[in-house]
Design a protein around this motif. Structure first.
Motif, PDB file in Angstrom:
ATOM      1  N   LYS A 438       0.818  -1.221   0.000  1.00  0.00           N
ATOM      2  CA  LYS A 438       0.000   0.000   0.000  1.00  0.00           C
ATOM      3  C   LYS A 438       0.849   1.268   0.000  1.00  0.00           C
ATOM      4  O   LYS A 438       0.582   2.209  -0.723  1.00  0.00           O
ATOM      5  N   CYS A 439       1.896   1.269   0.849  1.00  0.00           N
ATOM      6  CA  CYS A 439       2.625   2.523   1.059  1.00  0.00           C
ATOM      7  C   CYS A 439       3.921   2.627   0.246  1.00  0.00           C
ATOM      8  O   CYS A 439       4.581   3.663   0.272  1.00  0.00           O
ATOM      9  N   GLY A 440       4.290   1.548  -0.412  1.00  0.00           N
ATOM     10  CA  GLY A 440       5.514   1.618  -1.217  1.00  0.00           C
ATOM     11  C   GLY A 440       6.769   1.470  -0.379  1.00  0.00           C
ATOM     12  O   GLY A 440       6.828   0.639   0.534  1.00  0.00           O
ATOM     13  N   ILE A 441       7.754   2.330  -0.668  1.00  0.00           N
ATOM     14  CA  ILE A 441       9.033   2.271   0.069  1.00  0.00           C
ATOM     15  C   ILE A 441       8.888   3.028   1.381  1.00  0.00           C
ATOM     16  O   ILE A 441       8.606   4.225   1.378  1.00  0.00           O
ATOM     17  N   VAL A 442       9.071   2.331   2.507  1.00  0.00           N
ATOM     18  CA  VAL A 442       8.901   2.979   3.812  1.00  0.00           C
ATOM     19  C   VAL A 442      10.190   2.836   4.623  1.00  0.00           C
ATOM     20  O   VAL A 442      10.647   1.729   4.882  1.00  0.00           O
ATOM     21  N   PRO A 443      10.795   3.952   5.006  1.00  0.00           N
ATOM     22  CA  PRO A 443      12.004   3.846   5.834  1.00  0.00           C
ATOM     23  C   PRO A 443      11.664   3.335   7.232  1.00  0.00           C
ATOM     24  O   PRO A 443      10.610   3.676   7.781  1.00  0.00           O
ATOM     25  N   VAL A 444      12.525   2.531   7.794  1.00  0.00           N
ATOM     26  CA  VAL A 444      12.327   2.056   9.166  1.00  0.00           C
ATOM     27  C   VAL A 444      12.414   3.270  10.092  1.00  0.00           C
ATOM     28  O   VAL A 444      13.344   4.068   9.966  1.00  0.00           O
ATOM     29  N   MET A 474      12.530 -11.274   6.902  1.00  0.00           N
ATOM     30  CA  MET A 474      11.851 -10.681   5.744  1.00  0.00           C
ATOM     31  C   MET A 474      10.511 -10.047   6.093  1.00  0.00           C
ATOM     32  O   MET A 474      10.228  -8.924   5.739  1.00  0.00           O
ATOM     33  N   HIS A 475       9.669 -10.833   6.791  1.00  0.00           N
ATOM     34  CA  HIS A 475       8.290 -10.389   6.966  1.00  0.00           C
ATOM     35  C   HIS A 475       8.140  -9.568   8.230  1.00  0.00           C
ATOM     36  O   HIS A 475       8.550  -9.965   9.304  1.00  0.00           O
ATOM     37  N   THR A 476       7.536  -8.411   8.042  1.00  0.00           N
ATOM     38  CA  THR A 476       7.394  -7.483   9.157  1.00  0.00           C
ATOM     39  C   THR A 476       6.113  -6.688   8.931  1.00  0.00           C
ATOM     40  O   THR A 476       5.362  -6.985   8.011  1.00  0.00           O
ATOM     41  N   THR A 477       5.899  -5.680   9.769  1.00  0.00           N
ATOM     42  CA  THR A 477       4.706  -4.865   9.525  1.00  0.00           C
ATOM     43  C   THR A 477       5.141  -3.506   9.015  1.00  0.00           C
ATOM     44  O   THR A 477       6.191  -3.001   9.375  1.00  0.00           O
ATOM     45  N   CYS A 478       4.287  -2.939   8.191  1.00  0.00           N
ATOM     46  CA  CYS A 478       4.591  -1.629   7.627  1.00  0.00           C
ATOM     47  C   CYS A 478       4.449  -0.582   8.729  1.00  0.00           C
ATOM     48  O   CYS A 478       3.417  -0.514   9.398  1.00  0.00           O
ATOM     49  N   PRO A 479       5.474   0.228   8.943  1.00  0.00           N
ATOM     50  CA  PRO A 479       5.406   1.244   9.993  1.00  0.00           C
ATOM     51  C   PRO A 479       4.308   2.285   9.720  1.00  0.00           C
ATOM     52  O   PRO A 479       3.839   2.936  10.644  1.00  0.00           O
ATOM     53  N   CYS A 480       3.867   2.391   8.460  1.00  0.00           N
ATOM     54  CA  CYS A 480       2.864   3.390   8.099  1.00  0.00           C
ATOM     55  C   CYS A 480       1.451   2.889   8.358  1.00  0.00           C
ATOM     56  O   CYS A 480       0.706   3.473   9.138  1.00  0.00           O
ATOM     57  N   CYS A 481       1.106   1.775   7.689  1.00  0.00           N
ATOM     58  CA  CYS A 481      -0.288   1.335   7.709  1.00  0.00           C
ATOM     59  C   CYS A 481      -0.488   0.136   8.605  1.00  0.00           C
ATOM     60  O   CYS A 481      -1.606  -0.351   8.743  1.00  0.00           O
ATOM     61  N   LYS A 482       0.592  -0.347   9.199  1.00  0.00           N
ATOM     62  CA  LYS A 482       0.565  -1.519  10.093  1.00  0.00           C
ATOM     63  C   LYS A 482       0.137  -2.795   9.363  1.00  0.00           C
ATOM     64  O   LYS A 482      -0.121  -3.822   9.981  1.00  0.00           O
ATOM     65  N   GLY A 483       0.028  -2.721   8.055  1.00  0.00           N
ATOM     66  CA  GLY A 483      -0.256  -3.920   7.262  1.00  0.00           C
ATOM     67  C   GLY A 483       1.023  -4.724   7.082  1.00  0.00           C
ATOM     68  O   GLY A 483       2.074  -4.365   7.618  1.00  0.00           O
ATOM     69  N   PRO A 484       0.961  -5.819   6.315  1.00  0.00           N
ATOM     70  CA  PRO A 484       2.171  -6.621   6.122  1.00  0.00           C
ATOM     71  C   PRO A 484       3.204  -5.890   5.262  1.00  0.00           C
ATOM     72  O   PRO A 484       2.834  -5.173   4.329  1.00  0.00           O
TER      73      PRO A 484
END
Ligand code: ANZ
Ligand code: ZN
Length: 812
Positions: A438-444, A474-484
């Motif tokens: 959803k959010c594309g490239i998201v910095p940690v 590899m698999h984590t949650t997106c810091p933006c949308c909390k999705g995968p």
């Protein structure tokens, strides 16, 4: 009293220095700071080798002198601990890179102490530890936020054996710098640092640096600033234009065809149906070639005609458009105007494909018969209204004309490319990026750093990063949308780790910040940086870029990290080849240390080779250095035997030698000319010995001269000098004493050397005041032991005295 020096002496003083904290750095000290830095060492499995002694033992000489001169020397050491060697070693042996690296570091720390170098180990850093790479990742994020780190698909250098991409700088003559495999070209999406934004500043800044000229030249060449003109050619039957980049716009009237890079975006648009198959085949054939292959001058030129024509912007002539791999898609505009009469590559191409060659520049020198291609400057011919103009004038006039008719503009290009920082390998700092559908490239987020490198990874390389096979990582949650989300699985080039380590040294245990700003301001820049010239185009350029980028983000001050740079030479194997295990020509220092002690070895390295030039290894002089130590023992022993007797007359000649030696050694060490400094100390020792033995007895000696002597020796032979210093009755370290100073007025001697002869035969020489009277000269000469025994029972018939030269007794 006998003096012995051995490795026991080394151990005694190493322990002493450790327990008294002699090399602790005190930031609060009021003394002037001096940041001495040697390039990181790589924790390899081997024992400490000759190169370590050479690099770290000898630069220590300079640091010790500076300390004695009153500077507050900051001299840290650490380990560049990520990278391929540990990972490749793991692949061979199954030992995990973390384990082998940590074991190696422990061994090296221990061994580095035996060199007797002045490191404050409280400031040690290891780039593979999360406390360190947390901040490497933090720097990545700062650059990302400012658009200086970006991701793009690009043709990259691929090493099929290391299974990873390489930066241009890591490709040497078309081969991988690590494993020498032939490098291929691949299209891949990779992370880059925008070093090109700093091209001009990196170039300009070189003028402010006190670096070896050769190194600056390498950087200038690597940055490759080129001043030229973009010229537009319209294409017959199309609306668009082909833009070329040229540095020789004065040859415009000699253009006979145009060449596009095979990957130029216009190729597929303008190619005629008849030429389509040939052009596409050519594109495929050249796609995997690297830039190095393509730009090789010796490689036979190849290409294809596109079937299209363009129009010359001034003459209006129709010119064929070709493609060829000698034109690079990534430089300039990816297209060139070919002037075969005046360019080597165009000439070779034109001859091969029978394209016209039109001469437009002829030599100024009338007697010169022009051989094509003629690449020098000269006078324009066959160029219509421009005929008769000199090259330089024509350049300006033609560029102006093109600008006026909207067919050209002045342009500056750089050969420097953005720095490719992602690697498909395990043993490196993970890139702190998450990809989300959803959010594309998201910095940690910064507060989630470090992104820890997992331990349990199958690190067999397979074209993708080994981390891509670690599900949990590899698999984590997106810091933006909390999705995968999925993590970036590439790691950072180790050159990223080493581009900022000199900043972390300043404040290595800070958990809140990469470094404290106040401490940074106090210690930067590095005052003396020492390392190999092989880092001229990579590390030294990357570090300058990172420093400038951090400055623009407000984290550093000043424009340059390393103001003064020294390259040590290389000690080669005795066969003149680079030392390497595979060639079996490596030298282990261990036996020498065992037999002679660290100081004899250090002094031998410093004396036997030029630090700045290096040379093939030979131990033929080590015995001479050992005997120099034995001879030094004697002058101290003699002194100690007579220490309580009355003082003799002072000797002005010896004092002159003392002051001259202080001056010479100080200047030589400053310039890293250790070998000549030691030669001076040897002469000084001989002069002292001669004085002590004068009249065949121990002359009672001035302690002062010996104190100066040991202090001049101390940087070279720190353990031995401490030992002597203690024997001379000192209770604190010699390195807490001060460096001897010379007196200008003592440098010129007011003494001369007089030869004493008997019947015109030389018997001995003495130093005496220039204005000595004949009477006094005669008396002194007749008291010398060598003379007394010769004239015993004889009659002096005549005395001949030549002032300032000799005195001759004619006897019978
Ligand atoms: C016409 C010409 C005439 C050129 C002549 C040279 C001599 P530097 O100094 O490296 O900037 N060129 C431009 N773009 C290129 C590319 N993408 N691939 C390969 N070659 C390229 O060199 C600039 C010169 O290199 C340019 O000037 C162009 O050839 C070529 F008598 O233009 B010249
Ligand atoms: Zn998201």
């Amino acid at each position: 009293m006998g003096i012995t020096y051995s490795k026991k002496t080394d151990a005694k003083w190493q322990n002493n220095w450790e327990s008294t904290g002699l090399y602790k750095f005190y930031p609060e000290s009021k003394k002037q700071k001096l940041y001495l830095l040697e390039m990181f060492s790589y924790p390899s499995g081997a024992k400490l080798h000759l190169g370590h002694w050479w690099n770290f033992g000898l630069s220590d000489i300079w640091g010790r002198m500076k300390r004695m001169q009153g500077y507050n020397v900051f001299h840290p050491m650490g380990f560049d601990a990520f990278g391929l060697p540990a990972e490749n070693y793991a692949l061979q042996t199954g030992v995990h890179p973390k384990i082998s690296t940590e074991t190696n570091i422990v061994t090296m720390e221990k061994q580095l102490r035996t060199i007797g170098a002045t490191y404050d180990w409280d400031y040690e850093i290891k780039t593979c530890e999360p406390e360190y790479y947390k901040w490497t990742q933090w720097i990545f994020l700062q650059l990302y936020k400012r658009g200086l780190a970006y991701r793009k698909e690009a043709p990259v250098n691929w090493c099929p054996d290391c299974n990873t991409v390489l930066a241009n700088e890591q490709v040497i003559n078309g081969s991988c710098e690590r494993c020498s495999s032939k490098v291929e070209q691949k299209e891949l999406t990779q992370w880059f640092f925008k070093i090109t934004d700093y091209a001009e500043e990196l170039l300009e800044g070189l003028n402010t640096l006190n670096w070896p000229a050769k190194t600056k030249a390498i950087q200038r060449n690597w940055i490759g600033r080129s001043c030229g003109t973009d010229v537009k050619f319209s294409i017959e039957g199309f609306d668009t234009m082909i833009e070329v980049y040229t540095t020789r716009v004065e040859t415009l009237m000699g253009v006979t065809y145009l060449v596009l890079a095979p990957e130029h975006p216009l190729v597929n648009i303008i190619t005629t149906p008849q030429q389509k198959t040939a052009v596409e085949e050519y594109q495929q054939r050249t796609a995997f070639l690297t830039e190095i292959d393509r730009t090789s001058l010796t490689k036979e030129k190849t290409g294809e005609f596109t079937g299209a024509f363009c129009i010359h912007p001034i003459s209006g002539e129709k010119l064929p458009v070709w493609i060829s791999d000698y034109v690079l898609g990534s430089y300039g505009t990816g297209a060139v105007m070919a002037v075969p009469a005046h360019d080597e590559r165009d000439y070779g191409f034109a001859i091969k494909y029978q394209l016209p060659v039109l001469e437009v520049i002829k030599s100024m020198d009338e007697t010169y018969t022009t051989l094509l291609p003629f690449t020098d400057k000269g006078v324009l011919i066959n160029s219509g209204v421009y005929n008769g103009l000199g090259s330089e004038a024509a350049k300006a006039v033609i560029a102006e004309k093109l600008i006026a008719i909207n067919k050209g503009s002045n342009k500056i290009n750089y050969r420097l490319r953005d720095w490719l920082v992602s690697r498909q390998r395990y043993w490196g700092a993970p890139i702190p990026i998450i990809y989300c559908e959803k959010c594309g490239i998201v910095p940690v987020p910064e507060n989630e750093l470090p992104v820890e490198l997992p331990f349990d990874v199958d690190f067999v390389p397979g074209g993708k990063s080994p981390l891509a096979r670690h599900e949990e990582f590899m698999h984590t949650t997106c810091p933006c949308c909390k999705g995968p989300g999925v993590r970036e699985t590439d790691t950072l080039d180790t050159f990223v780790c080493s581009s900022w380590y000199y900043l972390r040294y300043i404040d290595p245990h800070n958990v809140q910040h990469p470094w404290d700003m106040r401490k940074m301001k106090q210690l930067m820049s590095v005052d003396k940086y020492i390392g190999g010239i092989e880092h001229a185009a990579m590390h030294l350029l990357y570090a300058r870029f990172i420093y400038k980028a951090l400055r623009d983000l407000g984290y550093t001050q000043g424009d340059e990290p390393f103001l003064n740079l020294v390259h040590q030479g290389i000690i080669l194997g005795s066969d003149g080849q680079k030392m390497s295990k595979s060639k079996g020509n490596t030298i282990s220092p261990d036996e020498y240390i065992e037999q002679y002690g660290a100081d004899v070895f250090r002094t031998y390295l410093a004396f036997g080779f030029s630090y700045l030039e290096g040379g093939p290894w030979s131990d033929s002089g080590i015995k001479a250095v050992k005997s120099f130590f034995d001879k030094m023992n004697r002058i101290f022993e003699r002194y100690l035997e007579t220490a309580n007797s009355d003082k003799g007359e002072s000797e002005p000649a010896l004092d002159t030698i003392r002051h001259r030696t202080i001056k010479a050694v100080t200047e030589d060490v400053e310039k890293f000319q250790f070998n000549t400094a030691i030669a001076r100390l040897m002469e000084f020792r001989n002069a002292i010995a001669e004085y002590q033995m004068k009249d065949g007895r121990n002359t009672v000696f001035e302690l002062d001269i010996l104190r100066d002597y040991v202090r001049l020796l101390a940087p070279f032979a720190p353990h031995y000098s401490e030992e002597i210093w203690e024997m001379l009755g000192n209770e604190t370290s010699i390195f807490d004493s001060s460096w001897p100073k010379y007196k200008e007025d003592k440098l010129t001697s007011n003494t001369v050397e007089i030869v004493i002869q008997i019947n015109s035969k030389n018997r001995c020489r003495i130093q005496i005041e220039t204005d000595v009277t004949e009477e006094k000269m005669k008396n002194i000469a007749l008291k010398r032991e060598e003379i007394v025994k010769e004239i015993y029972n004889k009659t002096i018939l005549k005395t001949i005295y030549i002032k300032g030269k000799l005195i001759n007794f004619v006897v019978r």
